[in-house]
Design an enzyme around this catalytic site. Structure first.
Site, PDB file in Angstrom:
ATOM      1  N   PHE A 208       0.828  -1.205   0.000  1.00 26.75           N
ATOM      2  CA  PHE A 208       0.000   0.000   0.000  1.00 26.75           C
ATOM      3  C   PHE A 208       0.863   1.257   0.000  1.00 26.75           C
ATOM      4  O   PHE A 208       0.413   2.335  -0.338  1.00 26.75           O
ATOM      5  CB  PHE A 208      -0.954   0.006   1.203  1.00 26.75           C
ATOM      6  CG  PHE A 208      -0.375   0.558   2.463  1.00 26.75           C
ATOM      7  CD1 PHE A 208       0.292  -0.252   3.354  1.00 26.75           C
ATOM      8  CD2 PHE A 208      -0.489   1.911   2.761  1.00 26.75           C
ATOM      9  CE1 PHE A 208       0.834   0.266   4.519  1.00 26.75           C
ATOM     10  CE2 PHE A 208       0.047   2.429   3.924  1.00 26.75           C
ATOM     11  CZ  PHE A 208       0.718   1.604   4.799  1.00 26.75           C
ATOM     12  N   LYS A 209       2.136   1.112   0.359  1.00 34.25           N
ATOM     13  CA  LYS A 209       2.991   2.285   0.429  1.00 34.25           C
ATOM     14  C   LYS A 209       3.202   2.930  -0.936  1.00 34.25           C
ATOM     15  O   LYS A 209       3.629   4.068  -1.025  1.00 34.25           O
ATOM     16  CB  LYS A 209       4.316   1.935   1.078  1.00 34.25           C
ATOM     17  CG  LYS A 209       4.101   1.434   2.506  1.00 34.25           C
ATOM     18  CD  LYS A 209       5.201   1.791   3.439  1.00 34.25           C
ATOM     19  CE  LYS A 209       4.813   1.587   4.886  1.00 34.25           C
ATOM     20  NZ  LYS A 209       4.460   0.188   5.194  1.00 34.25           N
ATOM     21  N   ASP A 210       2.886   2.201  -2.012  1.00 33.15           N
ATOM     22  CA  ASP A 210       2.972   2.802  -3.341  1.00 33.15           C
ATOM     23  C   ASP A 210       2.090   4.045  -3.449  1.00 33.15           C
ATOM     24  O   ASP A 210       2.448   4.993  -4.142  1.00 33.15           O
ATOM     25  CB  ASP A 210       2.553   1.794  -4.419  1.00 33.15           C
ATOM     26  CG  ASP A 210       3.656   0.771  -4.707  1.00 33.15           C
ATOM     27  OD1 ASP A 210       4.839   1.146  -4.638  1.00 33.15           O
ATOM     28  OD2 ASP A 210       3.325  -0.391  -4.991  1.00 33.15           O
TER      29      ASP A 210
ATOM     30  N   ALA B 206       4.003   6.908  -1.454  1.00 36.67           N
ATOM     31  CA  ALA B 206       5.335   7.188  -1.961  1.00 36.67           C
ATOM     32  C   ALA B 206       5.290   7.808  -3.351  1.00 36.67           C
ATOM     33  O   ALA B 206       6.004   8.763  -3.645  1.00 36.67           O
ATOM     34  CB  ALA B 206       6.161   5.908  -1.979  1.00 36.67           C
TER      35      ALA B 206
END
Ligand SMILES: *Cc1c(COP(=O)(O)O)cnc(C)c1O
Length: 434
Positions: free
Chosen positions: A106-108, A111
């Site tokens: 989910f950090k996409d 970021a």
């Protein structure tokens, strides 16, 4: 919108300053000076909007006019290039899949949005900027991917040497170009401490323009609110009470959800789900915040012993601890329980869940048992693709997990990293010389 430090209400910054600095001069985290409420009309028509349209409406209300609407739309279209589908697995439970981005976590969302925003904000600036990222595994690769080959930006990743998986290490160390990986002989908390020290060190900040891309950067947090709205849109025709179960580490995802609720999203309850690193759960139960060194678990992206975003959560609830514990239910689980949850979800619902999502599943099950409330619509945030954790999953489900193509291409690449100790002087030396 004016932003200010959670440590000091008079230390303010514009959006651009807050994003470029990452962390306020006094070590506090930036928060918007108020949380805008979205219009009734927006919520009434939300099911007719695309994911990017929802994202635009949310972002524009927080950022206001510091980025033109056209440019903001561009940033969203270039960063949120993948969907966040809600998969129903039972009458009361659904899974919000947040792993459809390039690095499968989910950090996409955060970021990539941050990378595009930052490169927009510094476009007229001829000084190079260095992004420092402490990562427990997933953040680093998402950030590196978002900034890969972006002009004027260098990325330095710090990761805990023996505490990331093989795939994670490949993702961190094989990009090259403007991305440098430092293999720290220590834990994630050591990495986070090194980064924090660098920000407070004038010798470093005078020489180099540094910024942070951890979930402490406000530009990481904003896009994490988008998918709460999106999953509400998918459920907006249902009348049951929405409960989100959030597998938590540094508490960025939970903070974003709480912000979405403040913006008017009708969320009944948040569940903060933890592995053995349950400092925030203790805080919810006792009102005492006692950071501890993190311990290694199967859901390693949640191995955080001193979660930074707690400052934002306390701030959102205006220090009203009672209101906080009314809104957030917390629970923590062991690795053994996590493994049996993976097995249960597979056997009962024919769904392969990763260890982080499994902790979220356990927490919502516990909540439902205790409250006996079946008029809920439970949404578990599935924060990573199961193939990133095939080692622990395949044994319990007795089946091989298919690895998406975008991960397979890494396997034959050469890993490049610089080993450093957890001693700040060594890191400082590196920063001053590089
Ligand atoms: C980072 C991460 C988490 C924890 O999210 P926080 O915002 O730090 O609480 C959970 N699961 C995965 C897969 C992650 O990468």
């Amino acid at each position: 919108m004016i932003f200010y430090s959670t440590n000091n209400n008079s230390l303010s910054a514009t959006f651009s300053e807050a994003v470029i600095k990452g962390i306020a001069d006094d070590g506090g985290l930036y928060m918007p000076s108020y949380i805008p409420e979205l219009s009734k009309n927006f919520f009434e028509n939300i099911d007719k909007l695309s994911f990017n349209e929802i994202a635009f409406e949310v972002a524009k209300n927080i950022i206001e006019d510091e980025i033109s609407h056209n440019e903001l739309l561009n940033i969203i279209e270039e960063s949120i290039t993948f969907n966040a589908p809600v998969i129903r697995i039972s009458k009361v439970l659904s899974i919000l899949e947040l792993f459809h981005g390039p690095t499968l976590a989910f950090k996409d969302f955060g970021a990539r949005f941050m990378a595009k925003t930052l490169s927009h904000l510094i476009r007229n600036n001829n000084k190079n900027i260095t992004i420092l990222v402490a990562t427990s595994g997933d953040t680093g690769s998402a950030v590196a991917n978002g900034f890969y080959k972006v002009d004027g930006i260098n990325v330095v990743l710090l990761y805990p040497g023996n505490k990331v998986s093989e795939i994670q290490e490949l993702q961190l160390t094989t990009l090259g170009e403007n991305i440098t990986a430092l293999k720290v002989d220590g834990t994630f908390d050591d990495c986070q401490r090194l980064v924090k020290e660098a920000f407070l060190d004038n010798e470093v900040t005078n020489k180099k323009k540094i910024s942070s891309a951890n979930s402490i950067n406000i530009a990481r947090l904003i896009p994490q609110t988008f998918y709460y709205f999106k999953s509400f849109a998918d459920k907006s025709k249902e009348s049951s009470k929405i409960v989100f179960s959030v597998p938590s580490g540094n508490l960025g995802n939970l903070t974003a959800g709480l912000m979405a609720k403040e913006m008017g999203l009708p969320i009944f309850k948040f569940i903060a789900a933890f592995n053995a690193n349950d400092v925030f759960l203790n805080y919810l139960n006792t009102g005492v915040f006692e950071p501890r060194p993190s311990v290694k678990t199967l859901s390693n992206a949640m191995d955080v012993g001193n979660p930074s975003n707690i400052a934002r959560i306390i701030h959102l609830f205006k220090r009203n601890y009672h209101k906080m514990s009314e809104n957030i239910y917390g629970a923590a689980f062991s690795d053994l329980q996590t493994l049996s949850a993976i097995k249960e979800v597979y056997e009962k619902y024919d769904y392969i869940i990763d260890p982080h999502g499994a902790v979220g599943y356990l927490a919502i099950q516990k909540y439902m048992r205790e409250t006996n409330d079946d008029d809920i619509s439970g949404i578990i945030l599935e924060t990573a693709h199961p193939s990133k954790f095939s080692d622990s999953i395949e044994g319990v489900i007795g089946k091989k997990i298919e690895v998406p193509k975008r991960l397979l291409t890494l396997i034959n690449k050469e890993k490049k990293s610089i080993p450093i100790s957890k001693n700040y002087d060594e890191f400082k030396q590196f920063l001053l010389e590089s």
